[in-house]
Design a protein around this motif. Sequence first.
Motif, PDB file in Angstrom:
ATOM      1  N   THR A 106       8.710 -36.042 -45.522  1.00  0.00           N
ATOM      2  CA  THR A 106       9.690 -36.800 -46.315  1.00  0.00           C
ATOM      3  C   THR A 106      11.062 -36.691 -45.649  1.00  0.00           C
ATOM      4  OG1 THR A 106      10.304 -34.904 -47.683  1.00  0.00           O
ATOM      5  CG2 THR A 106       8.482 -36.273 -48.489  1.00  0.00           C
ATOM      6  N   THR A 129       9.250 -44.853 -40.941  1.00  0.00           N
ATOM      7  CA  THR A 129       9.016 -45.284 -42.322  1.00  0.00           C
ATOM      8  C   THR A 129       9.220 -46.794 -42.419  1.00  0.00           C
ATOM      9  OG1 THR A 129       9.445 -44.773 -44.648  1.00  0.00           O
ATOM     10  CG2 THR A 129      11.378 -44.894 -43.203  1.00  0.00           C
ATOM     11  N   THR A 155       2.705 -49.512 -44.347  1.00  0.00           N
ATOM     12  CA  THR A 155       3.542 -48.703 -45.242  1.00  0.00           C
ATOM     13  C   THR A 155       3.834 -49.355 -46.587  1.00  0.00           C
ATOM     14  OG1 THR A 155       5.495 -49.754 -44.283  1.00  0.00           O
ATOM     15  CG2 THR A 155       4.798 -47.668 -43.300  1.00  0.00           C
ATOM     16  N   ASP A 160       8.594 -48.922 -51.942  1.00  0.00           N
ATOM     17  CA  ASP A 160       7.370 -48.132 -52.186  1.00  0.00           C
ATOM     18  C   ASP A 160       7.484 -46.715 -51.634  1.00  0.00           C
ATOM     19  OD1 ASP A 160       6.485 -50.568 -53.082  1.00  0.00           O
ATOM     20  OD2 ASP A 160       5.336 -51.022 -51.267  1.00  0.00           O
ATOM     21  N   GLN A 161       8.482 -46.461 -50.792  1.00  0.00           N
ATOM     22  CA  GLN A 161       8.611 -45.134 -50.154  1.00  0.00           C
ATOM     23  C   GLN A 161       9.484 -44.197 -50.993  1.00  0.00           C
ATOM     24  OE1 GLN A 161       6.520 -45.470 -47.832  1.00  0.00           O
ATOM     25  NE2 GLN A 161       6.686 -47.707 -47.944  1.00  0.00           N
ATOM     26  N   ARG A 190      12.908 -48.428 -57.773  1.00  0.00           N
ATOM     27  CA  ARG A 190      12.018 -48.926 -56.717  1.00  0.00           C
ATOM     28  C   ARG A 190      12.008 -50.458 -56.712  1.00  0.00           C
ATOM     29  NH1 ARG A 190       7.404 -44.451 -58.270  1.00  0.00           N
ATOM     30  NH2 ARG A 190       7.748 -43.044 -56.529  1.00  0.00           N
ATOM     31  N   ILE A 204      12.594 -40.184 -49.379  1.00  0.00           N
ATOM     32  CA  ILE A 204      11.614 -41.218 -49.045  1.00  0.00           C
ATOM     33  C   ILE A 204      10.416 -40.626 -48.297  1.00  0.00           C
ATOM     34  CG2 ILE A 204      13.167 -43.214 -48.955  1.00  0.00           C
ATOM     35  CD1 ILE A 204      13.048 -42.626 -45.786  1.00  0.00           C
ATOM     36  N   LYS A 205       9.318 -41.357 -48.404  1.00  0.00           N
ATOM     37  CA  LYS A 205       8.091 -40.956 -47.718  1.00  0.00           C
ATOM     38  C   LYS A 205       8.152 -41.411 -46.255  1.00  0.00           C
ATOM     39  CE  LYS A 205       3.176 -41.778 -48.149  1.00  0.00           C
ATOM     40  NZ  LYS A 205       2.110 -42.489 -48.831  1.00  0.00           N
ATOM     41  N   CYS A 206       7.614 -40.572 -45.348  1.00  0.00           N
ATOM     42  CA  CYS A 206       7.565 -40.947 -43.925  1.00  0.00           C
ATOM     43  C   CYS A 206       6.126 -40.864 -43.416  1.00  0.00           C
ATOM     44  CB  CYS A 206       8.434 -39.996 -43.104  1.00  0.00           C
ATOM     45  SG  CYS A 206      10.100 -39.885 -43.737  1.00  0.00           S
ATOM     46  N   TYR A 207       5.911 -41.418 -42.238  1.00  0.00           N
ATOM     47  CA  TYR A 207       4.559 -41.499 -41.672  1.00  0.00           C
ATOM     48  C   TYR A 207       4.594 -40.980 -40.241  1.00  0.00           C
ATOM     49  CZ  TYR A 207       4.101 -44.700 -45.575  1.00  0.00           C
ATOM     50  OH  TYR A 207       4.101 -45.239 -46.837  1.00  0.00           O
ATOM     51  N   PRO A 367       1.351 -49.708 -53.263  1.00  0.00           N
ATOM     52  CA  PRO A 367       1.437 -48.279 -53.580  1.00  0.00           C
ATOM     53  C   PRO A 367       0.543 -47.971 -54.786  1.00  0.00           C
ATOM     54  CG  PRO A 367       3.326 -49.439 -54.472  1.00  0.00           C
ATOM     55  CD  PRO A 367       2.488 -50.472 -53.779  1.00  0.00           C
TER      56      PRO A 367
END
Length: 460
Positions: A106, A129, A155, A160-161, A190, A204-207, A367
């Motif tokens: 994150t 992201t 993503t 959505d993150q 969101r 936020i979400k990361c990849y 999501p």
Amino acid sequence: MSKISQLQNLKAGLTPGCQILTDTSDAKFVEYLKRWTDIDLMVPGAIVLPTSEYDSQKIVQWASKSSVPFVMKSGGHSEYSTIGSNGIIIDLSLYKGIEVDKTSGTATLKGSILTKDVATALAEAGYFTALGNGNTVGAIPYFLAGGASLTPSITGFGADQILSAHLITAKGELVNVTDETHPDLLYGLRGAGQFFGLVTELVIKCYPLHALGNDLGTIWAGAFVFPLSRAPEVTSVMKHLMDDDRHATAGLMMIMAPPPARNPCLVIATKYTGDPEQAPKAYKALYELQPIVANGASVPIQNANDAQDALGAKGDFKRFGIIGLHCFEQDSFLKTIELWKELVAECPDAINTSFNFKWDSRPAKKPGFESAMSLHDIRYFQNNLIWHTDAANRDKVDEYNSKSYAIMRNADKEADFVDFPPGRDGPVQRRYRGVERLARLKSLKREWDPTGVFTNQLLE
Ligand SMILES: Cc1cc2nc3c(=O)[nH]c(=O)nc-3n(C[C@H](O)[C@H](O)[C@H](O)COP(=O)(O)OP(=O)(O)OC[C@H]3O[C@@H](n4cnc5c(N)ncnc54)[C@H](O)[C@@H]3O)c2cc1C
């Protein structure tokens, strides 16, 4: 004494680095007032520059107590971070940061951190992201407004993150918005997040970079250029290519007259996610048409927008005119070529304007939760770049943009019209689709910002 002149009293309570600019002729004031677009640009009573969350909260509390209207500014790419002399701008330029947590995958974004800074910090840590295509766009407002990303099928959208946020409310309270504390507010942030408060921090979400489908952390970017006269055959090839989800293609089909030659042409700016070796295969049908120019290369994801940096320049009358579409109608697109020609003939100052059709061959990843963001079923957008210099042509250029929408929406029923959330024109139900979603957002707005401190959007 006017309310705004009392601002200097506030300074004593803020950290020393904060600035309060009130002299409209001062070079600093003039510089901080510049925006990506001059459309509806106003001169505020003051520009206040906090350096922290603490300062931001104190400023909102002061404005709330003094009944002084305000707007926030991060990257300054919208038409809405502007206010007249009765109000102030809370300019977050001096407050920015990012912390990447590799263990949880994150990142915490702070203040006015820009898209490029987020992309770079994440790539250095081995992540990416759902970021968009404007390097100088404020990352937090981008995520809050929905966030059409470069990587939707991997993503989803920017919104959505969002995992949690620090929000300063209309009353000046600092709220930690998480799934546990305020799930309803998180739902609103969101996708409709600019209407509920000042967001100081966003988690936020990361990849991991390999989720891009290669070990290099790259995305393939290319450009194919054709004379406009070849549009009928090119668009018939594109109709199939854009709908072929065997390959993760995406991009913009642009009617434009690029400098320096200004020859009207059809430019297809393409992206491909996955194994870069496969990109030429995915675009084989375009290569076979023998364009005037055909180039492409694998680019590190954090540099994917660098070629368009000129688009981030401040000033002139600019606007992205964006609507969602359910299909690609070739005849309609060909009609917009004629419309674009009429526009640049009647308004030569609009020569930088391009009428563009945007596609993703694969749908956006959904999501595992509901939110304000409602565009996951939309793979196609009319994505016009309006850009002109003569104020006298303001209305005329907008009329041409609206005409292009009408042509492209030809196949849709009015009830199915879709607008892109960062724009604020048109009926709100086209941006936040579904009766239940809109009712939920309106109720949230009444609860958290009943007097419209953060705009009247969702109150009307
Ligand atoms: C060149 C360019 C490229 C773009 N590319 C994309 C893209 O690829 N995908 C996409 O989805 N969009 C894109 N956009 C649209 C962009 O994401 C939105 O307009 C975004 O809101 C701009 O943010 P900003 O900080 O740059 O602008 P600002 O004008 O500073 O802020 C935008 C709005 O958010 C409010 N705001 C600012 N800071 C905060 C805060 N901390 N908390 C709450 N509200 C705040 C402001 O008051 C204003 O109303 C692009 C725009 C441009 C001009």
